[in-house]
Design a protein around this motif. Structure first.
Motif, PDB file in Angstrom:
ATOM      1  N   LEU A  83       0.817  -1.217   0.000  1.00 57.92           N
ATOM      2  CA  LEU A  83       0.000   0.000   0.000  1.00 57.92           C
ATOM      3  C   LEU A  83       0.848   1.263   0.000  1.00 57.92           C
ATOM      4  O   LEU A  83       0.319   2.365  -0.064  1.00 57.92           O
ATOM      5  CB  LEU A  83      -0.917   0.018   1.232  1.00 57.92           C
ATOM      6  N   ASN A  84       2.159   1.100   0.087  1.00 66.33           N
ATOM      7  CA  ASN A  84       3.043   2.255   0.163  1.00 66.33           C
ATOM      8  C   ASN A  84       3.792   2.427  -1.157  1.00 66.33           C
ATOM      9  O   ASN A  84       4.572   1.566  -1.558  1.00 66.33           O
ATOM     10  CB  ASN A  84       4.024   2.048   1.327  1.00 66.33           C
ATOM     11  N   GLN A  85       3.552   3.568  -1.816  1.00 65.73           N
ATOM     12  CA  GLN A  85       4.159   3.800  -3.134  1.00 65.73           C
ATOM     13  C   GLN A  85       5.684   3.862  -3.055  1.00 65.73           C
ATOM     14  O   GLN A  85       6.370   3.349  -3.933  1.00 65.73           O
ATOM     15  CB  GLN A  85       3.649   5.120  -3.700  1.00 65.73           C
ATOM     16  N   GLU A  86       6.183   4.511  -2.011  1.00 69.27           N
ATOM     17  CA  GLU A  86       7.643   4.630  -1.867  1.00 69.27           C
ATOM     18  C   GLU A  86       8.280   3.249  -1.708  1.00 69.27           C
ATOM     19  O   GLU A  86       9.328   2.968  -2.288  1.00 69.27           O
ATOM     20  CB  GLU A  86       7.983   5.502  -0.663  1.00 69.27           C
ATOM     21  N   HIS A  87       7.636   2.405  -0.925  1.00 65.25           N
ATOM     22  CA  HIS A  87       8.153   1.039  -0.743  1.00 65.25           C
ATOM     23  C   HIS A  87       8.198   0.310  -2.087  1.00 65.25           C
ATOM     24  O   HIS A  87       9.168  -0.384  -2.393  1.00 65.25           O
ATOM     25  CB  HIS A  87       7.237   0.256   0.205  1.00 65.25           C
ATOM     26  N   PRO A 275      22.424  -1.206   3.272  1.00 63.78           N
ATOM     27  CA  PRO A 275      21.366  -2.229   3.326  1.00 63.78           C
ATOM     28  C   PRO A 275      21.553  -3.259   2.216  1.00 63.78           C
ATOM     29  O   PRO A 275      21.893  -2.883   1.086  1.00 63.78           O
ATOM     30  CB  PRO A 275      20.080  -1.428   3.126  1.00 63.78           C
TER      31      PRO A 275
ATOM     32  N   GLN B  55      21.266  -0.307   9.927  1.00 67.31           N
ATOM     33  CA  GLN B  55      19.903  -0.338  10.454  1.00 67.31           C
ATOM     34  C   GLN B  55      19.232   1.021  10.288  1.00 67.31           C
ATOM     35  O   GLN B  55      18.070   1.117   9.900  1.00 67.31           O
ATOM     36  CB  GLN B  55      19.937  -0.754  11.931  1.00 67.31           C
ATOM     37  N   ARG B  57      19.930   3.285   8.021  1.00 64.88           N
ATOM     38  CA  ARG B  57      19.633   3.490   6.596  1.00 64.88           C
ATOM     39  C   ARG B  57      18.412   2.668   6.176  1.00 64.88           C
ATOM     40  O   ARG B  57      17.641   3.074   5.316  1.00 64.88           O
ATOM     41  CB  ARG B  57      20.854   3.132   5.749  1.00 64.88           C
ATOM     42  N   THR B  58      18.256   1.488   6.803  1.00 61.47           N
ATOM     43  CA  THR B  58      17.083   0.661   6.493  1.00 61.47           C
ATOM     44  C   THR B  58      15.810   1.352   6.967  1.00 61.47           C
ATOM     45  O   THR B  58      14.788   1.328   6.274  1.00 61.47           O
ATOM     46  CB  THR B  58      17.225  -0.734   7.146  1.00 61.47           C
ATOM     47  N   LEU B  61      15.051   3.862   4.508  1.00 58.02           N
ATOM     48  CA  LEU B  61      14.660   3.217   3.250  1.00 58.02           C
ATOM     49  C   LEU B  61      13.165   2.884   3.279  1.00 58.02           C
ATOM     50  O   LEU B  61      12.455   3.041   2.292  1.00 58.02           O
ATOM     51  CB  LEU B  61      15.480   1.938   3.067  1.00 58.02           C
ATOM     52  N   LEU B  62      12.692   2.448   4.456  1.00 58.43           N
ATOM     53  CA  LEU B  62      11.284   2.067   4.594  1.00 58.43           C
ATOM     54  C   LEU B  62      10.387   3.288   4.761  1.00 58.43           C
ATOM     55  O   LEU B  62       9.225   3.255   4.405  1.00 58.43           O
ATOM     56  CB  LEU B  62      11.111   1.136   5.795  1.00 58.43           C
ATOM     57  N   ASP B  63      10.933   4.358   5.325  1.00 55.78           N
ATOM     58  CA  ASP B  63      10.145   5.580   5.504  1.00 55.78           C
ATOM     59  C   ASP B  63      11.089   6.775   5.615  1.00 55.78           C
ATOM     60  O   ASP B  63      11.848   6.878   6.578  1.00 55.78           O
ATOM     61  CB  ASP B  63       9.295   5.446   6.784  1.00 55.78           C
ATOM     62  N   MET B  64      10.995   7.656   4.599  1.00 55.40           N
ATOM     63  CA  MET B  64      11.904   8.808   4.561  1.00 55.40           C
ATOM     64  C   MET B  64      11.727   9.735   5.770  1.00 55.40           C
ATOM     65  O   MET B  64      12.637  10.455   6.139  1.00 55.40           O
ATOM     66  CB  MET B  64      11.658   9.613   3.280  1.00 55.40           C
ATOM     67  N   TYR B 217       1.413  10.821   3.141  1.00 52.68           N
ATOM     68  CA  TYR B 217       1.879  10.745   1.757  1.00 52.68           C
ATOM     69  C   TYR B 217       2.448   9.356   1.456  1.00 52.68           C
ATOM     70  O   TYR B 217       3.144   8.777   2.271  1.00 52.68           O
ATOM     71  CB  TYR B 217       2.953  11.795   1.503  1.00 52.68           C
ATOM     72  N   GLY B 218       2.159   8.869   0.292  1.00 48.37           N
ATOM     73  CA  GLY B 218       2.761   7.596  -0.102  1.00 48.37           C
ATOM     74  C   GLY B 218       1.811   6.428   0.008  1.00 48.37           C
ATOM     75  O   GLY B 218       2.056   5.385  -0.574  1.00 48.37           O
ATOM     76  N   LEU B 219       0.729   6.599   0.749  1.00 46.64           N
ATOM     77  CA  LEU B 219      -0.191   5.480   0.864  1.00 46.64           C
ATOM     78  C   LEU B 219      -1.121   5.463  -0.332  1.00 46.64           C
ATOM     79  O   LEU B 219      -1.742   6.465  -0.669  1.00 46.64           O
ATOM     80  CB  LEU B 219      -0.999   5.579   2.151  1.00 46.64           C
TER      81      LEU B 219
END
Lengths: 314, 404
Positions: A83-87, A275, B55, B57-58, B61-64, B217-219
């Motif tokens: 559901l997350n565009q960035e992901h 990563p 970790q 950076r991860t 990566l998952l959420d800015m 944003y992003g959803l």
């Protein structure tokens, strides 16, 4: 600013092979790569929408993968939400590096916007073909193409001028030092076998990667490690520049032993802090592979020249 | 104030009177030592913190805008600083110098008793003081240029001094040089304080204004216009289509809703989602979507596409599923265009039965009632009697808006 500046660098006759290797890298780059665009073939796949779509399809691909296969994937992938565009964009960027996904994408059944999927499949085929025809792919080393010649050609290929010149500066300094110390034969052997060891290091960390590796940095790492071990007690002259004022620039001698752990630590730290699966454009594992070979070759050299026992007395 | 003529031999500034007799280290050597220390310590610190950095950076990566990432980043910074302080203190305690100072031929000694070795707490205090100065944009380090013995704040605090092993030591700063640098330092520090004060005020006012709020944003499926729409599946995309057709939401918003339907688990909204994609696409892509929608000939989506493409084929629209809001919306618009305002209001009323879309269609309701009232006037001028349905809509309008 601090740069290596060995004292013997002025005497060009003492290191003919180093100069030949530098010239060879330069000529190959100018003849083959200088006119080539560094970037991958232009495609909608690499734009935001394309990456998001690729990520969605890769998400479905992963859903079908076995638990064993999933366990081999980076841990962050399992935290991705569809559901997350960035992901999905990040996942898309990773998917384009997965050779197993790309080679089976055309025949895999996906669920979703069928129009987009059909267009995407055509783009993937074009991307794959364009990628394989790209000069860097043909001369580089990757999991998709492990032809015997690419183990050699990748060592003399560079992606851009900055990549070439930074590598050649190190090759000139370290190559000259090794050649003066051990001779041209040893230099060539360590350069070529170091490159192969670097290639092995890269492929072991990218078993299913598509991105090709190019550059002489693995060979240079091998030469650096070799020199540090072979000339354990020596000191290398460095030039430093702090400001144009008197006393703020000049030369300083630092032990060679200091250089190796620092280079090794930088490569290890950079590799471990990235990563999994998302390289930053530098093949750290190739550097590490070259370094391991260089260390071994340095120890053999010391043993052969009767200096091994003097090292143990340190 | 009179300035001395610096070119005159008698006015040549002399060595600082307090610096005589001490083997003061050169500023250039100290700068070189700092550079070498950076080259030596940074790989060690990076190596120790590699897992931690990975970790962090991860998280990003998952959420800015990850709070975990910010917290982890702050911890990396803090732990890195502690490691540097500890390594520096350790090397000062064992070797009386940092690695860079060893290569630049300098030592850190106890002051004023040079012969007394440094204690570990003294080394630790010196290193901590050294690190803390970076919090003030490293400005206190410039004291090395002004102090007679080139002792900075951290050195004075820990009773230490950097001395050179070279045969000819530094003479220390000239009095005029020392005066100039210390004045400049005070002025810079005032500017730094002012900058810090303004930054704190600005940040605070931004926080009060709500700029620090987390966004969604992003959803997928969450666009600004529909974030409060508590509908799911085909109802949601149906509502989005209706709102798009009356210009209440943007094409981007409709596209997001279509994406959510197409890539989500729900399959009963696929037809309407393709219709939404048809509406927001153009050219060859639009033709492809039309082909896809009409692969099931006679479906409501296909009928709606045919209607939208033909423009005025009302018969096609009559065949579509009237339970859908999108069909009712198109019917309302079609009837309004044909000046059948009462019938248009009927369609709007069916849509407004649902509270989700009631407010959005209010403008359409007012527009149709207004047009109906106008047509009533025309009819009465022409001597016709208005229909009872027309009257009832006007009464409904008056009641709704509390008009007499």
């Amino acid at each position: 600013m601090i740069l290596p500046n060995p004292a013997n660098l002025k005497d060009l006759k003492k290191y003919p092979l180093t100069l030949t290797l530098v010239a060879l890298n330069l000529v190959i780059f100018m003849m083959i790569f200088s006119g080539v665009r560094e970037s991958l073939p232009s495609t909608k796949l690499l734009k935001d929408d394309g990456l998001e779509l690729t990520g969605r399809l890769y998400y479905q691909f992963l859903k079908e993968a076995s638990p064993t296969e999933l366990a081999k994937k980076p841990s962050w992938i399992l935290k991705m939400s569809s559901l997350n565009q960035e992901h999905m964009m990040v996942l898309g960027a990773y998917a384009l590096r997965d050779s197993r996904f790309l080679t089976t994408a055309e025949t895999t059944e996906f669920r979703g916007d069928e129009i987009k999927i059909a267009t995407w499949k055509k783009q993937v085929v074009q991307f794959h073909e364009g990628y394989q025809n790209h000069l860097l792919f043909r001369f580089g080393l990757s999991s998709l193409d492990k032809s015997s010649l690419s183990w050699l050609t990748y060592q003399f290929s560079h992606s851009n001028w900055f990549h070439l010149l930074s590598n050649l500066a190190f090759l000139l300094v370290i190559g000259a030092a090794v050649e003066v110390l051990a001779g041209s034969g040893v230099l060539l052997t360590v350069y070529l076998i170091g490159g192969i060891a670097g290639g092995m290091g890269f492929l072991l960390s990218n078993l299913h990667g598509t991105v090709p590796m190019v550059g002489a940095s693995a060979s240079i790492s091998a030469l650096l490690a070799f020199y540090c071990v072979a000339e354990l007690r020596g000191r290398v002259r460095y030039f430093y520049f702090l400001s144009p004022l008197a006393g703020h620039f000049g030369s300083i001698y630092l032990p060679t032993l200091l250089i190796l752990p620092l280079f090794l630590l930088v490569d290890l730290a950079s590799f471990w802090s990235t990563p999994e699966g998302l390289g930053g454009g530098v093949a750290y594992t190739a550097h590490l592979g070259g370094t391991v070979l260089g260390l071994s070759a340095g120890l053999i050299y010391r043993w052969a020249s009767g200096r091994f026992f003097s090292m143990q007395n340190l | 104030m009179l300035f001395p003529d610096l070119s005159a031999p008698e006015a040549k500034p002399k060595q600082h009177p307090k610096s005589a007799g001490y083997p003061i280290a050169f500023v250039a050597d100290r700068s070189l030592a700092l550079l070498l220390d950076f080259l030596i310590f940074s790989p060690i610190v990076s190596f120790i913190l590699a897992g931690f950095v990975r970790q962090t950076r991860t998280f990003f990566l998952l959420d800015m805008q990850s709070h975990e990432g910010v917290l982890a980043g702050a911890l990396v910074f803090l732990v890195g600083a502690i490691i540097v302080i500890f390594l520096q203190a350790l090397s000062l305690f064992y070797w009386q110098a940092t690695p860079g100072q060893i290569f630049a031929q300098m030592r850190v000694v106890n002051f004023p008793d040079f012969k007394k070795p440094l204690t570990f707490s003294q080394s630790l205090l010196r290193s901590t003081g050294w690190a803390l100065q970076f919090l003030f944009a490293a400005l206190p380090f410039t004291e090395v240029l002004s102090h007679p013995l080139r002792r900075c704040l951290h050195e004075r605090a820990s009773d230490t001094m950097v001395v050179t092993l070279k045969t000819i030591p530094d003479e220390g700063p000239m009095p005029l040089e020392a005066k100039f640098v210390s004045s400049w330092l005070r002025m810079s520090f005032l500017f730094l304080l002012l900058f810090g004060f303004v930054s704190v005020l600005k940040t605070y006012s931004e926080l009060v204004a709500g700029q620090g709020k987390s966004s969604s944003y992003g959803l997928v499926g969450v666009c600004k216009e529909l974030k409060d729409l508590d509908l799911y599946g085909s109802k949601r995309i149906d509502a989005a289509l209706s709102l798009f057709l009356i210009d209440e939401i943007t094409p981007d918003c409709l596209n997001k809703e279509a994406e959510a339907s197409l890539w989500g688990d729900s399959i009963n909204s696929q037809d309407l989602a393709y219709l939404a994609r048809y509406l927001v696409s153009s050219g060859a892509e639009q033709d492809l979507y039309q082909e896809k929608i009409c692969s099931a000939a006679g479906s409501t989506s296909c009928l709606l596409v045919q209607y939208l493409k033909a423009g005025n084929s009302a018969k096609t629209l009559e065949l579509a599923d009237k339970k859908l809001w999108v069909t009712q919306t198109l019917l309302a618009e079609e009837r309004f265009e044909k000046k059948d305002y009462a019938a248009s209001l009927d369609a709007i009323a069916r849509i407004q039965k649902d509270t989700y879309l009631s407010r959005a269609f209010e403008k359409r309701f007012v527009r149709s009632v207004w047009a109906l009232a106008g047509s009533k006037k025309d009819n009465s001028l022409r001597g016709r009697k208005p229909a009872s349905t027309q009257e009832s809509w006007i009464e409904e309008f008056k009641e709704r808006y509390d008009l007499q």
